[in-house]
Design an enzyme around this catalytic site. Structure first.
Site, PDB file in Angstrom:
ATOM      1  N   LEU A  53       0.822  -1.210   0.000  1.00 54.37           N
ATOM      2  CA  LEU A  53       0.000   0.000   0.000  1.00 54.37           C
ATOM      3  C   LEU A  53       0.855   1.258   0.000  1.00 54.37           C
ATOM      4  O   LEU A  53       0.437   2.289  -0.505  1.00 54.37           O
ATOM      5  CB  LEU A  53      -0.932   0.006   1.223  1.00 54.37           C
ATOM      6  CG  LEU A  53      -1.984  -1.105   1.251  1.00 54.37           C
ATOM      7  CD1 LEU A  53      -2.827  -0.993   2.505  1.00 54.37           C
ATOM      8  CD2 LEU A  53      -2.859  -1.042   0.017  1.00 54.37           C
TER       9      LEU A  53
ATOM     10  N   GLY B 295       7.034   4.818   4.035  1.00 52.81           N
ATOM     11  CA  GLY B 295       7.438   6.148   4.456  1.00 52.81           C
ATOM     12  C   GLY B 295       8.460   6.085   5.563  1.00 52.81           C
ATOM     13  O   GLY B 295       9.095   5.044   5.780  1.00 52.81           O
TER      14      GLY B 295
ATOM     15  N   VAL C 251       3.455  -0.274   4.647  1.00 48.94           N
ATOM     16  CA  VAL C 251       2.083  -0.728   4.868  1.00 48.94           C
ATOM     17  C   VAL C 251       1.692  -1.690   3.749  1.00 48.94           C
ATOM     18  O   VAL C 251       1.931  -1.419   2.574  1.00 48.94           O
ATOM     19  CB  VAL C 251       1.100   0.460   4.899  1.00 48.94           C
ATOM     20  CG1 VAL C 251      -0.303  -0.028   5.260  1.00 48.94           C
ATOM     21  CG2 VAL C 251       1.560   1.500   5.890  1.00 48.94           C
TER      22      VAL C 251
ATOM     23  N   ASP D 218      -0.256  14.933  14.763  1.00 48.66           N
ATOM     24  CA  ASP D 218       0.081  15.078  13.344  1.00 48.66           C
ATOM     25  C   ASP D 218      -1.171  14.978  12.476  1.00 48.66           C
ATOM     26  O   ASP D 218      -1.176  14.323  11.441  1.00 48.66           O
ATOM     27  CB  ASP D 218       1.101  14.019  12.929  1.00 48.66           C
ATOM     28  CG  ASP D 218       1.790  14.356  11.604  1.00 48.66           C
ATOM     29  OD1 ASP D 218       1.789  15.536  11.222  1.00 48.66           O
ATOM     30  OD2 ASP D 218       2.319  13.441  10.961  1.00 48.66           O
TER      31      ASP D 218
END
Length: 586
Positions: A30, A33, A38, A146
């Site tokens: 998916l 980062g 993911v 965040d």
């Protein structure tokens, strides 16, 4: 970190990806980062989930593990309608991981970038749903820290707030001081920007920024360098020009004083008061174009779930059992937002992409992207002005076996040449002893028989060079500007591609922490590699890069793109000594 692909399709697993985590077979990538990678998987009952594995650097930090455990335990208590419930996890294994349900919808950041600002009615529903999510998150003792458009997913039945489970854990790790930071400058509160205590009111400020972005296509404090945006957040009033009148109360969320900001519960009331009709989440709360995107993603996920399982390659290796928690009720939510479009991986030596299962993977060429997905069909805007755009991949890496054969041949030739030189020098010496004259040489030999190195050129330093994935720089340029790869094999002095930093010269040296970053060190070190991976680097790590044109550069790695940033880049400092050695060929 971004998730998904064009038309709702997914990226296939790469050669370095695990085939499974605990009892979950991984079906697709998916996104990835600063915090980890993911994957798409499914529960035994067939419900899609997003399973996130944590990066090794974070896994090795004891303080991160301690905080991660605390946040997972807290996140398990968050079961709101607008949040991503925890399905399963393992905080004790070699690579910690966390699984939540998957949402087949774009992030707010991707939707606005593709389709423009949302209508006022959609913003009110978005704001009310997100505020309700914050109420549940804060009730579990968590501050998101965040909240931003890429951490708000748009599902058919309302928004989903994600990534609240590990924000505090990442903030505590030692890596936050070395390039991985929590909090996006454009959406930080004034107190967060000033390094003061972060409270639930900080999330409310970020929510006001998210609402401004959704309603006008831009945050309330503009764009530009991070330090400039942070200055405006701390010292100036928000710019809400273009925001629909019924959203005027968003200004209250952006108060400089945290005590003056409304609570999430009060924000829900303000949204109800501003709506001409009672707010009700339904399948038609979003514009038709975004709803079509969601439908495509649902179809792609269903097709992937129906794909046949790959045949087993052999008995699995033995491994310690992981801790599994009882699965929580699944709901349509995901850990990460949809990513920008990536070019299809190229099969290279040592990097063979997995064959995509039916229903996902890079589309065949030629391919016409579905509306709202894929790279632009017209002229590409300037670098950095098109979220989601991805350059073409770099060329396949060369076969290293041929390179080493060439080196062996060169070594034999060099030995023959040196033997000839020795014979000539002995002959000259004999003539000198017999009174013969010798001619003077234009270059002086040095110890070891090599030529004297060229004079030290003056170094030139460039700070904060951001290099997007699939781009490269040339050290001869002043200043070096990121260039999109165009098929060349020469002049690619430093590139960033698929988590690797490399050079077409194939001569990179990873320096130890104790070594000085000097021209002398770069000249002396010959532990050459063709490239290094980001997993080998931390903020402050230095590399010596030798180019075929004779330039030498000291590359200081600073950071990579923050988690959930819609872009993918690395930031480096460059100190370049131009024409520091003789050019080479091959």
């Amino acid at each position: 970190m971004a998730v998904g692909g064009p038309g709702g399709q997914f990226r296939p697993l790469e050669s370095g990806d695990p085939g499974s985590v605990a009892s979950y077979r991984l079906a697709a990538r998916l996104g990835s980062g600063g915090m980890g990678t993911v994957y798409l998987s499914y529960t035994p009952g067939g419900h899609p989930i997003a399973l996130k594995t944590i990066r090794p650097e974070l896994s090795e930090d004891p303080e991160f593990r301690r905080r991660f455990r605390q946040e997972v335990e807290a996140a398990k208590r968050v079961q709101g309608l607008y949040t991503a419930p925890v399905i399963d996890y393992d905080v004790d294994g070699t690579r910690p991981w966390l699984a939540t349900a998957y949402v087949p919808g774009p992030s707010l950041a991707a939707a606005v970038a593709e389709h423009g600002p949302l209508p006022a009615e959609s913003v009110l529903l978005l704001l009310a749903g997100t505020a309700e999510a914050l109420s549940v998150i804060h009730g579990a003792g968590i501050v998101h820290r965040d909240l931003k458009p890429s951490n708000v997913l748009l599902a058919s039945d309302g928004p989903r707030v994600i990534d609240f489970g590990i924000a505090r854990a990442a903030d505590a790790t030692a890596l936050t001081g070395t390039g991985i930071s929590v909090g996006t400058p454009a959406f930080m509160s004034p107190e967060q920007a000033a390094g003061k205590a972060v409270t639930p009111a900080s999330d409310v400020f970020a929510l006001g920024q998210v609402a401004a972005f959704a309603g006008r296509g831009q945050g309330a404090y503009g764009d530009g360098p991070s330090h400039a945006v942070l200055y405006r957040i701390v010292h100036e009033e928000p710019d809400l020009e273009g925001l629909p009148e019924q959203l005027h109360f968003v200004r209250e969320c952006l108060a400089k004083d945290p005590a003056r900001r409304p609570t999430p519960a009060r924000i829900v009331e303000l949204c109800q008061e501003a709506s001409p009709t009672p707010l009700r989440q339904s399948g038609s709360w979003l514009p038709a174009a975004i709803a079509a995107d969601i439908t495509q993603r649902v179809s792609a996920s269903a097709a992937l779930a129906a794909a046949p399982k790959p045949a087993p390659a052999g008995p699995p290796p033995t491994a310690p059992l992981t801790h599994l928690s009882p699965a929580s009720p699944a709901s349509a939510a995901s850990l990460m937002p949809p990513p920008p479009t990536h070019a299809a991986p190229t099969a290279t030596a040592g990097h063979v992409p997995s064959t995509p299962a039916p229903g996902y993977g890079p589309p065949p060429v030629p391919h016409t992207p579905a509306p709202g997905f894929g790279p632009p069909t017209g002229p590409r805007p300037p670098f950095g002005q098109q979220p989601g755009w991805r350059p073409a991949p770099l060329p396949p890496r060369r076969n290293r076996a041929g390179k080493w054969i060439g080196i062996g041949i060169a070594a034999v030739a060099a030995f023959v040449w040196l033997s000839s030189c020795a014979s000539i020098l002995l002959d000259i010496t004999d003539k000198a002893d017999d009174g013969g004259a010798t001619s003077s040489s234009t270059s002086s030999p040095v110890a070891g028989g090599g030529a004297r190195p060229l004079p030290d050129p003056k170094p030139v330093t460039y700070k904060g060079v951001d290099l997007p994935e699939g781009y490269y720089v040339r050290f001869a340029d002043s200043p070096p500007k990121p260039l999109s790869y165009d098929g060349r094999t020469e002049g690619v002095d430093l590139y960033y591609y698929e988590d690797d930093l490399g050079s077409s010269g194939d001569r990179i040296v990873l320096l130890n922490n104790s070594q000085q970053g000097s021209l002398a060190t770069c000249r002396q070190e010959t532990r050459y590699a063709a490239e290094v991976t980001l997993s080998q680097l931390s903020a402050g790590t230095r590399l010596c890069v030798h180019t075929r044109s004779g330039h030498i550069a000291l590359v200081t790695y600073r950071r990579s793109a923050p988690e959930n940033d819609p872009s993918d880049f690395v930031s480096v400092d460059l100190t370049i000594w131009r024409n520091a050695e003789e050019p080479t060929t091959g």
